[in-house]
Design an enzyme around this catalytic site. Structure first.
Site, short mmCIF file in Angstrom:
data_model
loop_
_atom_site.label_atom_id
_atom_site.label_comp_id
_atom_site.label_asym_id
_atom_site.label_seq_id
_atom_site.Cartn_x
_atom_site.Cartn_y
_atom_site.Cartn_z
N SER A 197 0.83 -1.21 0.00
CA SER A 197 0.00 0.00 0.00
C SER A 197 0.85 1.25 0.00
O SER A 197 0.36 2.34 -0.32
CB SER A 197 -0.86 0.05 1.27
N HIS B 241 -0.86 -2.78 -7.43
CA HIS B 241 -1.64 -2.44 -6.24
C HIS B 241 -3.12 -2.59 -6.52
O HIS B 241 -3.72 -1.74 -7.21
CB HIS B 241 -1.28 -1.02 -5.79
N GLU C 182 -3.37 -0.17 -9.59
CA GLU C 182 -2.28 0.77 -9.86
C GLU C 182 -1.05 -0.05 -10.27
O GLU C 182 -0.70 -1.01 -9.59
CB GLU C 182 -1.94 1.58 -8.60
N ASN D 275 -3.57 5.97 -2.30
CA ASN D 275 -3.36 6.00 -0.84
C ASN D 275 -2.75 7.30 -0.35
O ASN D 275 -2.90 7.64 0.83
CB ASN D 275 -2.51 4.81 -0.39
N1 CAA Z 1 -17.00 -10.90 -3.32
C1 CAA Z 1 -18.13 -11.00 -4.01
N2 CAA Z 1 -19.21 -10.20 -3.82
C2 CAA Z 1 -19.12 -9.31 -2.82
C3 CAA Z 1 -17.97 -9.18 -2.01
C4 CAA Z 1 -16.87 -10.01 -2.30
N3 CAA Z 1 -15.71 -9.95 -1.64
N4 CAA Z 1 -18.20 -8.21 -1.10
C5 CAA Z 1 -19.44 -7.74 -1.32
N5 CAA Z 1 -20.00 -8.39 -2.36
C6 CAA Z 1 -21.31 -8.13 -2.97
C7 CAA Z 1 -22.51 -8.22 -2.05
O1 CAA Z 1 -23.03 -9.52 -2.01
C8 CAA Z 1 -23.50 -7.27 -2.72
O2 CAA Z 1 -24.13 -7.82 -3.83
P1 CAA Z 1 -25.48 -7.12 -4.48
O3 CAA Z 1 -25.18 -5.68 -4.80
O4 CAA Z 1 -25.74 -7.91 -5.72
O5 CAA Z 1 -26.51 -7.26 -3.41
C9 CAA Z 1 -22.61 -6.20 -3.29
O6 CAA Z 1 -21.31 -6.77 -3.40
C10 CAA Z 1 -22.62 -5.00 -2.41
O7 CAA Z 1 -22.15 -5.36 -1.10
P2 CAA Z 1 -22.83 -4.95 0.26
O8 CAA Z 1 -24.31 -4.99 0.16
O9 CAA Z 1 -22.16 -5.72 1.35
O10 CAA Z 1 -22.39 -3.49 0.58
P3 CAA Z 1 -22.14 -2.22 -0.30
O11 CAA Z 1 -23.29 -1.92 -1.19
O12 CAA Z 1 -21.71 -1.19 0.68
O13 CAA Z 1 -20.91 -2.56 -1.23
C11 CAA Z 1 -18.55 -2.24 -1.32
C12 CAA Z 1 -19.71 -3.03 -0.71
C13 CAA Z 1 -18.46 -2.52 -2.82
C14 CAA Z 1 -17.32 -2.75 -0.62
C15 CAA Z 1 -18.79 -0.69 -1.12
O14 CAA Z 1 -19.18 -0.43 0.20
C16 CAA Z 1 -17.56 0.12 -1.44
O15 CAA Z 1 -17.26 0.40 -2.58
N6 CAA Z 1 -16.84 0.52 -0.36
C17 CAA Z 1 -15.58 1.29 -0.50
C18 CAA Z 1 -14.45 0.33 -0.74
C19 CAA Z 1 -13.15 1.05 -0.95
O16 CAA Z 1 -13.02 2.27 -0.89
N7 CAA Z 1 -12.10 0.24 -1.16
C20 CAA Z 1 -10.73 0.74 -1.25
C21 CAA Z 1 -10.02 0.53 0.07
S1 CAA Z 1 -8.41 1.22 0.08
C22 CAA Z 1 -7.46 0.06 -0.65
O17 CAA Z 1 -7.89 -1.00 -1.02
C23 CAA Z 1 -6.03 0.40 -0.83
C24 CAA Z 1 -5.10 0.16 0.29
O18 CAA Z 1 -3.90 -0.06 0.01
C25 CAA Z 1 -5.48 0.25 1.73
P1 NAD Z 2 -3.84 -9.59 5.90
O1 NAD Z 2 -3.31 -9.43 7.28
O2 NAD Z 2 -5.29 -9.84 5.70
O3 NAD Z 2 -3.06 -10.78 5.16
C1 NAD Z 2 -1.67 -10.94 5.16
C2 NAD Z 2 -1.40 -12.45 5.09
O4 NAD Z 2 -0.02 -12.65 4.77
C3 NAD Z 2 -1.67 -13.17 6.41
O5 NAD Z 2 -2.63 -14.18 6.18
C4 NAD Z 2 -0.31 -13.75 6.80
O6 NAD Z 2 -0.40 -15.04 7.39
C5 NAD Z 2 0.37 -13.83 5.45
N1 NAD Z 2 1.84 -13.86 5.49
C6 NAD Z 2 2.69 -13.16 6.27
N2 NAD Z 2 3.98 -13.47 5.95
C7 NAD Z 2 3.92 -14.38 4.95
C8 NAD Z 2 4.90 -15.08 4.17
N3 NAD Z 2 6.20 -14.90 4.36
N4 NAD Z 2 4.46 -15.94 3.22
C9 NAD Z 2 3.15 -16.14 3.01
N5 NAD Z 2 2.19 -15.51 3.69
C10 NAD Z 2 2.56 -14.63 4.65
O7 NAD Z 2 -3.36 -8.30 5.11
P2 NAD Z 2 -3.98 -7.67 3.76
O8 NAD Z 2 -4.98 -6.66 4.14
O9 NAD Z 2 -4.35 -8.77 2.83
O10 NAD Z 2 -2.71 -6.87 3.21
C11 NAD Z 2 -1.70 -7.52 2.47
C12 NAD Z 2 -0.91 -6.48 1.70
O11 NAD Z 2 -1.78 -5.80 0.80
C13 NAD Z 2 -0.26 -5.41 2.57
O12 NAD Z 2 0.96 -5.03 1.97
C14 NAD Z 2 -1.27 -4.28 2.50
O13 NAD Z 2 -0.72 -3.02 2.75
C15 NAD Z 2 -1.74 -4.39 1.07
N6 NAD Z 2 -3.07 -3.85 0.79
C16 NAD Z 2 -4.06 -3.94 1.73
C17 NAD Z 2 -5.33 -3.44 1.43
C18 NAD Z 2 -6.45 -3.52 2.42
O14 NAD Z 2 -7.46 -2.84 2.23
N7 NAD Z 2 -6.37 -4.32 3.47
C19 NAD Z 2 -5.57 -2.87 0.18
C20 NAD Z 2 -4.54 -2.84 -0.78
C21 NAD Z 2 -3.28 -3.31 -0.44
#
Ligand code: CAA
Ligand code: NAD
Length: 290
Positions: free
Chosen positions: A119, A140, A152, A190
């Protein structure tokens, strides 16, 4: 180069999603976890997601069955040696990632592309640790991977253009729209999103508003599908804290990156969000309770 065999390291929230979309794209997928139990847990998450997609009519049952058959769990890193692409999705810890890539760089065939789903960490540092920086790229994906349409692609300073092209094609085969980002902290998304989530925690910590009102603010006032606190729970408080700690260590004079005490305390207490069933909200699977 066409990617046919994919290794995924880490089968948690993100790795399981990446393994799923790669298998749906027709790739043979080998998913590595630290224990077989964790690998099976990751596979169970994939099976649940595939079943949901079939139930909603977004996927044919035969396609889900074929994807399931293409997925193999393992605990042995050596099983990934013949992969065309290995995507790392282990915990957000730079030292652990560098150690893993040093091992992968030694054991994988010469042509293998190594990719990180980090991330926030510098792609260049992991690329150098792998010993094959020209065949290293950032890939990403976004959470939840089966639904989010973006990937990304991050080109490191030494990444070859054909490796970037192969990463883009792989992302497209997985049903994602790639955007190209430079190797800067947080890339595109991010760099914008994590400070927003963090500022929301700081607001709650200061007592400016309740966490539910902060979420209602951005859901109802700005049309966000999830407010920032719910999204923080969804992403994982531990992952977000690791991102902030990494940035704070590299940019100590940037106040926005200094992790909030509340966030640190909640992680210490095991309140990691959706994955532990409790963060700011209580969770039952993918849904907030109540
Ligand atoms: N697999 C399959 N289907 C899934 C699912 C999954 N993992 N998760 C949810 N669904 C389905 C549900 O069954 C539901 O289906 P219907 O629309 O047909 O009923 C649909 O997706 C919508 O789900 P929910 O009803 O649970 O809830 P929602 O309408 O709020 O949608 C969401 C869920 C798509 C996650 C929406 O809330 C959303 O877009 N949230 C924001 C997510 C976001 O910003 N993600 C980025 C995070 S940051 C990141 O990833 C980067 C990082 O490095 C940290
Ligand atoms: P998570 O904690 O759900 O999963 C990480 C997994 O890696 C765990 O199950 C752990 O057992 C496993 N692990 C640790 N060391 C390992 C190794 N040497 N070999 C194999 N498996 C190992 O974390 P996550 O949310 O899936 O995040 C994973 C990566 O993706 C991180 O770098 C995170 O920043 C990035 N990421 C996270 C998100 C998010 O929304 N959570 C979104 C985009 C990117």
């Amino acid at each position: 180069m066409q990617v046919k065999r994919v290794g995924v390291v880490g089968c948690g929230l993100m790795g399981s999603g990446i393994a799923q979309v790669a298998a749906l794209a027709g790739c043979e997928v080998i998913a590595r976890e630290v224990t077989l139990e964790l690998a099976q847990k990751g596979l169970a998450r994939i099976h649940g997601s595939l079943a949901k997609l079939v139930e909603k009519g977004r996927l044919k049952a035969e396609e889900a069955d074929a994807a399931r058959a293409r997925l193999k769990p393992t605990t042995s890193l050596a099983d990934l040696k013949d992969c065309d692409l290995v995507v790392e999705a282990i915990v957000e810890d730079l030292d652990q990632k560098k150690r893993l890539f040093a091992e992968l760089g030694k054991l994988c065939k010469r042509e293998t592309i190594l990719a990180s789903n980090t991330s926030s960490f510098p792609i260049g540092e992991m690329a150098d640790a792998s010993g094959r920086p020209e065949r290293f790229v950032g890939l990403h994906f976004f959470n939840p991977v089966p639904l989010m349409k973006l990937v990304e692609v991050i080109q490191g300073r030494k990444t070859l253009p054909d490796v970037v092209a192969a990463a883009r094609s792989f992302g497209e085969a997985c049903g994602k729209t790639p955007i190209l980002a430079k190797d800067t902290p947080g890339f595109v998304v991010n760099r914008l999103l994590v400070p927003l989530l963090h500022e929301a925690v700081l607001m709650v910590e200061r007592g400016d508003a309740t966490f539910k009102d902060v979420d209602a603010g951005l859901e109802l006032g700005c049309g966000h599908p999830m407010g920032p606190i719910k999204l923080l729970d969804y992403v994982g408080l531990d992952t977000t804290l690791s991102i902030l700690e990494g940035w704070h260590a590299r940019f100590p004079s940037e106040p926005a990156f200094k992790p909030s005490e509340l966030l640190k305390r909640m992680v210490k207490e095991g309140k990691l969000g959706r994955k532990s069933g409790r963060g700011f909200y209580e969770w039952e699977g993918d849904k907030v309770k109540g």
